[in-house]
Scaffold this active site. Sequence first.
Site, mmCIF file in Angstrom:
data_model
loop_
_atom_site.group_PDB
_atom_site.id
_atom_site.type_symbol
_atom_site.label_atom_id
_atom_site.label_comp_id
_atom_site.label_asym_id
_atom_site.label_seq_id
_atom_site.Cartn_x
_atom_site.Cartn_y
_atom_site.Cartn_z
ATOM 1 C CG ASP A 175 -1.238 -10.364 -1.694
ATOM 2 O OD1 ASP A 175 -1.368 -11.459 -1.769
ATOM 3 O OD2 ASP A 175 -1.907 -9.417 -1.187
ATOM 4 C CG HIS A 214 3.363 -8.126 0.590
ATOM 5 N ND1 HIS A 214 2.937 -7.869 2.011
ATOM 6 C CD2 HIS A 214 2.582 -7.594 -0.255
ATOM 7 C CE1 HIS A 214 1.867 -7.579 1.978
ATOM 8 N NE2 HIS A 214 1.391 -7.170 0.643
#
Length: 261
Positions: free
Chosen positions: A69, A214
Amino acid sequence: MFRSRTARRGGTATALLAAAALMLTLGGCGVDTVTPQDARDDAGTDGKAGSTARRVDCAKVKCIALTFDAGPGEDTPKLLDILKEKQVPATFFLLGNKHVNRYPEVVKRIADEGHEVANHTWSHRILTDLDAAEVRDELSRTQDAVEKITGRKPTLMRPPQGRTDDTVSEVSRELGLAQVLWSITAKDYSTTDSALIRKRVLEQAHGDGIILLHDIYDGTVPAVPSIIDELKLRGFTFVTVPELIAPGKAEPGAVYRPEKD
């Protein structure tokens, strides 16, 4: 070409860290969810097979999806090198502002190397705090930016913090976007310790799992090679999210989330 780590820690990264303090009660999204197995079973019984070409059959093989993400960022090219070396596909939920529009060549590389390019909104606003027009703007701006670079609009999105509701689902349906949550998180926004990130992922790993990481935090990309190696040793096959639910097809507006074993 890329920003310094100091600069990268400001702006979006700071906002994400602040938001993360509130986050991640997956059971609290307040809408019905579909598991990968449900999606596969429904396609089998209703004949609603998607167009995804399957390398593996996740009904028979222990699959897991690696997702990232809030990128791309300065570490994403290194991550792509790792994934290429390990021959592992991933799904990238990209932020539009200061990410897609800052690193278009990285977005193109993600697509060209066979990874799934997906939408994580334009500016990481919490969609459940917005009205329909604002939700539409957050999603459609990233749709357009990705299409301009890759020639294809995403079909998947991940709402920031996993927060969704009926309004978000309806707008997602209008834009042709299925929502994808997760079942495994290292909470890598809270640590730079790559060994801890690895430990957290491996402790939670399960068949049909979706891993949330991430590629904008310092400890994450260095943890990825050993995560991949260990999960392969455990018999997992890495797939993209569309491959995980194939022969089902992600339905716009629906919310997909695995169940833990």
